[in-house]
Design a protein around this motif. Structure first.
Motif, PDB file in Angstrom:
ATOM      1  N   LYS A  91       0.801  -1.222   0.000  1.00  0.00           N
ATOM      2  CA  LYS A  91       0.000   0.000   0.000  1.00  0.00           C
ATOM      3  C   LYS A  91       0.834   1.273   0.000  1.00  0.00           C
ATOM      4  O   LYS A  91       0.280   2.383  -0.024  1.00  0.00           O
ATOM      5  CB  LYS A  91      -0.949  -0.008   1.198  1.00  0.00           C
ATOM      6  CG  LYS A  91      -0.261   0.116   2.547  1.00  0.00           C
ATOM      7  CD  LYS A  91      -1.205  -0.170   3.710  1.00  0.00           C
ATOM      8  CE  LYS A  91      -2.316   0.816   3.814  1.00  0.00           C
ATOM      9  NZ  LYS A  91      -3.124   0.627   5.037  1.00  0.00           N
ATOM     10  N   TYR A  94       0.077   3.576  -2.990  1.00  0.00           N
ATOM     11  CA  TYR A  94      -1.259   4.149  -2.813  1.00  0.00           C
ATOM     12  C   TYR A  94      -1.218   5.319  -1.835  1.00  0.00           C
ATOM     13  O   TYR A  94      -1.834   6.372  -2.071  1.00  0.00           O
ATOM     14  CB  TYR A  94      -2.215   3.062  -2.318  1.00  0.00           C
ATOM     15  CG  TYR A  94      -3.413   3.575  -1.562  1.00  0.00           C
ATOM     16  CD1 TYR A  94      -4.475   4.172  -2.220  1.00  0.00           C
ATOM     17  CD2 TYR A  94      -3.459   3.463  -0.167  1.00  0.00           C
ATOM     18  CE1 TYR A  94      -5.575   4.650  -1.520  1.00  0.00           C
ATOM     19  CE2 TYR A  94      -4.552   3.938   0.539  1.00  0.00           C
ATOM     20  CZ  TYR A  94      -5.602   4.526  -0.132  1.00  0.00           C
ATOM     21  OH  TYR A  94      -6.671   5.006   0.569  1.00  0.00           O
ATOM     22  N   GLU A  95      -0.466   5.184  -0.758  1.00  0.00           N
ATOM     23  CA  GLU A  95      -0.396   6.247   0.244  1.00  0.00           C
ATOM     24  C   GLU A  95       0.289   7.498  -0.312  1.00  0.00           C
ATOM     25  O   GLU A  95      -0.145   8.627  -0.044  1.00  0.00           O
ATOM     26  CB  GLU A  95       0.333   5.737   1.486  1.00  0.00           C
ATOM     27  CG  GLU A  95      -0.472   4.690   2.256  1.00  0.00           C
ATOM     28  CD  GLU A  95       0.326   4.002   3.347  1.00  0.00           C
ATOM     29  OE1 GLU A  95      -0.308   3.408   4.239  1.00  0.00           O
ATOM     30  OE2 GLU A  95       1.571   4.049   3.311  1.00  0.00           O
ATOM     31  N   CYS A  98      -2.194   9.092  -2.801  1.00  0.00           N
ATOM     32  CA  CYS A  98      -3.322   9.750  -2.125  1.00  0.00           C
ATOM     33  C   CYS A  98      -2.990  11.207  -1.827  1.00  0.00           C
ATOM     34  O   CYS A  98      -3.841  12.090  -1.949  1.00  0.00           O
ATOM     35  CB  CYS A  98      -3.657   9.026  -0.820  1.00  0.00           C
ATOM     36  SG  CYS A  98      -4.804   7.665  -1.034  1.00  0.00           S
ATOM     37  N   PHE A 106     -10.778   8.198  -3.422  1.00  0.00           N
ATOM     38  CA  PHE A 106     -10.217   6.899  -3.060  1.00  0.00           C
ATOM     39  C   PHE A 106     -11.146   6.204  -2.064  1.00  0.00           C
ATOM     40  O   PHE A 106     -11.806   6.864  -1.252  1.00  0.00           O
ATOM     41  CB  PHE A 106      -8.826   7.043  -2.433  1.00  0.00           C
ATOM     42  CG  PHE A 106      -7.761   7.498  -3.398  1.00  0.00           C
ATOM     43  CD1 PHE A 106      -7.047   6.576  -4.141  1.00  0.00           C
ATOM     44  CD2 PHE A 106      -7.480   8.846  -3.565  1.00  0.00           C
ATOM     45  CE1 PHE A 106      -6.067   6.982  -5.036  1.00  0.00           C
ATOM     46  CE2 PHE A 106      -6.510   9.270  -4.449  1.00  0.00           C
ATOM     47  CZ  PHE A 106      -5.794   8.336  -5.192  1.00  0.00           C
ATOM     48  N   GLN A 134       1.403  -3.267  -6.506  1.00  0.00           N
ATOM     49  CA  GLN A 134       1.096  -1.951  -5.955  1.00  0.00           C
ATOM     50  C   GLN A 134       0.053  -1.212  -6.796  1.00  0.00           C
ATOM     51  O   GLN A 134      -0.861  -0.586  -6.256  1.00  0.00           O
ATOM     52  CB  GLN A 134       2.365  -1.105  -5.853  1.00  0.00           C
ATOM     53  CG  GLN A 134       3.290  -1.524  -4.727  1.00  0.00           C
ATOM     54  CD  GLN A 134       4.355  -0.483  -4.471  1.00  0.00           C
ATOM     55  OE1 GLN A 134       5.049  -0.038  -5.377  1.00  0.00           O
ATOM     56  NE2 GLN A 134       4.506  -0.098  -3.223  1.00  0.00           N
ATOM     57  N   TYR A 137      -3.391  -2.804  -6.317  1.00  0.00           N
ATOM     58  CA  TYR A 137      -3.962  -2.353  -5.047  1.00  0.00           C
ATOM     59  C   TYR A 137      -4.510  -0.939  -5.193  1.00  0.00           C
ATOM     60  O   TYR A 137      -5.605  -0.630  -4.733  1.00  0.00           O
ATOM     61  CB  TYR A 137      -2.896  -2.407  -3.958  1.00  0.00           C
ATOM     62  CG  TYR A 137      -3.385  -1.980  -2.589  1.00  0.00           C
ATOM     63  CD1 TYR A 137      -3.916  -2.903  -1.701  1.00  0.00           C
ATOM     64  CD2 TYR A 137      -3.309  -0.640  -2.182  1.00  0.00           C
ATOM     65  CE1 TYR A 137      -4.359  -2.516  -0.443  1.00  0.00           C
ATOM     66  CE2 TYR A 137      -3.756  -0.242  -0.936  1.00  0.00           C
ATOM     67  CZ  TYR A 137      -4.279  -1.189  -0.064  1.00  0.00           C
ATOM     68  OH  TYR A 137      -4.731  -0.799   1.168  1.00  0.00           O
ATOM     69  N   ARG A 138      -3.728  -0.092  -5.830  1.00  0.00           N
ATOM     70  CA  ARG A 138      -4.177   1.285  -6.024  1.00  0.00           C
ATOM     71  C   ARG A 138      -5.431   1.334  -6.894  1.00  0.00           C
ATOM     72  O   ARG A 138      -6.355   2.115  -6.632  1.00  0.00           O
ATOM     73  CB  ARG A 138      -3.049   2.088  -6.654  1.00  0.00           C
ATOM     74  CG  ARG A 138      -3.358   3.580  -6.738  1.00  0.00           C
ATOM     75  CD  ARG A 138      -3.403   4.054  -8.164  1.00  0.00           C
ATOM     76  NE  ARG A 138      -3.688   5.478  -8.244  1.00  0.00           N
ATOM     77  CZ  ARG A 138      -3.506   6.175  -9.330  1.00  0.00           C
ATOM     78  NH1 ARG A 138      -3.016   5.611 -10.417  1.00  0.00           N
ATOM     79  NH2 ARG A 138      -3.833   7.453  -9.375  1.00  0.00           N
ATOM     80  N   ARG A 141      -8.576   0.762  -4.997  1.00  0.00           N
ATOM     81  CA  ARG A 141      -8.972   1.827  -4.076  1.00  0.00           C
ATOM     82  C   ARG A 141      -9.241   3.157  -4.784  1.00  0.00           C
ATOM     83  O   ARG A 141      -9.456   4.174  -4.115  1.00  0.00           O
ATOM     84  CB  ARG A 141      -7.889   2.017  -3.013  1.00  0.00           C
ATOM     85  CG  ARG A 141      -7.687   0.769  -2.154  1.00  0.00           C
ATOM     86  CD  ARG A 141      -6.982   1.070  -0.862  1.00  0.00           C
ATOM     87  NE  ARG A 141      -7.807   1.877   0.043  1.00  0.00           N
ATOM     88  CZ  ARG A 141      -7.624   1.911   1.367  1.00  0.00           C
ATOM     89  NH1 ARG A 141      -6.676   1.185   1.925  1.00  0.00           N
ATOM     90  NH2 ARG A 141      -8.372   2.671   2.123  1.00  0.00           N
ATOM     91  N   ASN A 142      -9.247   3.131  -6.105  1.00  0.00           N
ATOM     92  CA  ASN A 142      -9.377   4.389  -6.845  1.00  0.00           C
ATOM     93  C   ASN A 142     -10.401   4.239  -7.983  1.00  0.00           C
ATOM     94  O   ASN A 142     -10.032   4.087  -9.144  1.00  0.00           O
ATOM     95  CB  ASN A 142      -8.004   4.787  -7.392  1.00  0.00           C
ATOM     96  CG  ASN A 142      -7.997   6.107  -8.126  1.00  0.00           C
ATOM     97  OD1 ASN A 142      -7.184   6.324  -9.002  1.00  0.00           O
ATOM     98  ND2 ASN A 142      -8.900   7.025  -7.780  1.00  0.00           N
TER      99      ASN A 142
END
Length: 585
Positions: A91, A94-95, A98, A106, A134, A137-138, A141-142
């Protein structure tokens, strides 16, 4: 014998040849030494034969690894990959994004946990590289609201589903790039870089001096050998002083080199590779030489002693470290684009693999109409033998009733995950899917965190408030709430719930709310439709069909369940009387 078994057999054969030539090299060395000692020095020339034998062993090792890679790629296609995943590392990108793209929507942590998206990710993830997992995962969440981006994703997924040979080539390169054992490359590309330093000029000077001394020794004797040892001691001090500062970045530099090399290879691998990726790979790596620098920096601590002493004498790591840092500073934006493009390519091939293993799926049809969805026979990705359900909503919301374990919460998660899939991986677990673009928020399992002094009700209230704040007139919000305000008394719960549902429906939201409060179905806004799940309780116990029905739950099976479990008849009879009195008021 199938193709995968053929690859496995070829790998074993190459391994036999590899060890055969290694053994032949060892035998030749031993035989040449014995013959040279006993019969004459001319037999020492036999050592020359070791060179072609070792060359052949390296050749067959390369072939063995090639067949091993192809076997892994082909045998795992369409199958879930069971491996341990470090979500703390996964993650990280992603962090960073963000913060970098704070204007984008997100999936928040509450919704992520409600939908158990970590488990969903594990089912989707068939990636072969660190950027791949990665970016996947992103993606999850997007949710995307741009039709062009989703169309391109869909086209690439379909392309790799239908182009097996090119897919194998691309995956082979991604397989060789692999995953970084401990993910530090993300901080290297998105975090704070080590500061520039003029020490690199000192390191270059101290690397030149040993070369000069080595040249002078044959002409001026051993005194310069003494100077060489003295310089080695100084460089060893420099090496030890800066080792800790540099070692934490060495793995990142090594992986960066592999990343650039992979991008360059994929940029020229095949004319049929989608031009979108070819252009990114070629345009953003043509001036980057960090792959060569990183290869030199990559010598392993504690490896070959001779190589390590040469690294110390010429300060190889220290010099190349600052060389790569300078280049990374100069081409950081290009390297980020390459990293994301490689990750996206790997992630979309992973989705193509996921599709292959599904019983059925569809590509969603998304529209800009106001708050609508029409989904036929959708199912949950984590349930082995799921019961499919359909739902159709137009400019309204849903109040869902039914007893515990009847399927309400699973339905909410199934719906939310399919809406998320529609706007991320272009793959819905249903026979058909038509719907609006939605921001997705949920409140299914808020925690009762006594450690920070929060009651269950307070956790619920905060979870619902964040949904209310997210509602606006620009983008419709899919609000999924399970047992709204279950942590407080019935009178306040029903009153507050009714007001919140009225508020949500008026503020460009599509609320899907599960409740045990049948009274709520009678007082909410007229734009809400009622659905329910039910079950049957008989002498054999509970029986669920997990099918959604239109209307309000007509059953009172909670008391039947108490009877089935063996509660006293007095409790059962008096409970029924109390219920009759309350309902007849």
């Amino acid at each position: 014998m199938d193709k995968n078994q053929v690859l496995l057999t070829k790998e074993k054969n190459m391994k036999i040849f590899m060890w055969g030539f290694i053994g032949l090299s060892a035998f030749t060395a031993y035989f040449s030494y014995i013959m040279g000692e006993q019969l004459g020095k001319q037999y020492y020339y036999g050592f020359i034969l070791i060179i072609p034998f070792l060359f052949m062993s390296f050749y067959f090792r390369g072939r063995m690894l090639k067949y091993r890679a192809l076997y892994h790629i082909k045998s795992s296609w369409g199958k879930k990959e069971d491996r341990k995943r470090n979500f703390k590392d996964i993650k990280k990108l992603y962090e960073y994004l963000c913060v970098e793209k704070s204007n984008e929507f997100f999936i928040d942590n509450q919704t992520f946990e409600d939908f158990t998206l970590d488990k969903v990710f594990e089912v989707l993830d068939r990636t072969l590289s660190t950027p791949g997992e990665q970016i996947l995962y992103r993606m999850l969440r997007n949710p995307i609201f741009d039709e062009d981006i989703l169309i391109r994703r869909k086209q690439i997924i379909n392309f790799f589903q239908n182009n097996k040979d090119l897919r194998d080539k691309v995956q082979t390169e991604l397989y060789w790039m692999g995953r970084q054992r401990k993910n530090t490359i993300t901080e290297f590309l998105w975090g704070k870089l080590p500061p520039k330093s003029n020490l690199k000029y000192l390191f270059n000077l101290m690397a030149i001096i040993p070369v000069i001394l080595i040249i002078l020794i044959p002409f001026y004797g051993g005194v310069f050998g003494f100077y060489l040892v003295f310089v080695l001691i100084i460089n060893m001090f420099i090496h030890n002083k800066f080792r800790d500062q540099i070692s934490c970045h060495v793995d990142s530099m090594t992986y960066l080199g592999s990343l650039v090399n992979t991008a360059k290879k994929l940029g020229t691998i095949d004319d049929n590779l989608p031009s979108y990726y070819k252009d990114i790979f070629l345009d953003n790596t043509k001036n980057i030489k960090s792959s060569k620098s990183a290869a030199i920096v990559a010598s392993v601590e504690g490896g070959d002693v001779i190589v390590e002493y040469l690294n110390i004498l010429f300060l190889t790591k220290e010099r190349k470290f600052y060389s790569v840092i300078d280049e990374l500073t100069k081409f950081r934006d290009e390297l980020r684009k390459v990293y994301i493009a490689l990750g996206e390519l790997d992630a979309l091939i992973s989705i193509a693999s996921y599709r292959t293993g599904l019983t059925y799926y569809c590509e969603p049809v998304l529209n800009k109409k106001e708050r609508n969805m029409d989904i036929i026979n959708m199912y949950h990705p984590l349930i082995d033998n799921p019961v499919a359900n359909s739902i159709k909503i137009e400019n309204g919301g849903i109040v869902l009733t039914g007893s515990n374990m009847s399927g309400k919460s699973t339905f909410l998660r199934t719906l939310g995950i399919n809406v998320l899939f529609a706007q991320t991986i272009c793959t819905c677990l249903s026979e058909s899917y038509t719907g609006s673009y939605f921001k997705i928020l949920s409140s299914i399992s808020p925690s009762d965190n006594l450690l920070v002094g929060k009651s269950y009700y307070l956790g619920e209230a905060e979870a619902v408030l964040r949904i209310i704040k997210a509602c606006n007139e620009e983008l419709p919000c899919l609000c999924i709430i399970d047992e709204i305000f279950r942590g407080t008394n019935p009178i306040e719960r029903i009153s507050a719930s009714a007001e919140i549902l009225d508020y949500l429906i008026k503020h460009n939201s599509l609320p899907i709310v599960a409740t045990h409060d049948l009274e709520l179905t009678e007082i909410v806004d007229s734009r809400y439709e009622c659905y329910y799940f039910t079950e049957d309780v008989d002498d054999e116990g509970l029986k669920f069909d997990y099918l959604i029905r239109k209307g309000v739950s007509p059953t009172r099976n909670a008391i039947k369940l108490l009877k089935y479990l063996g509660y006293p008849e007095e409790v059962i009879n008096n409970t029924n009387k109390r219920v009759d009195i309350l309902f007849n008021k």
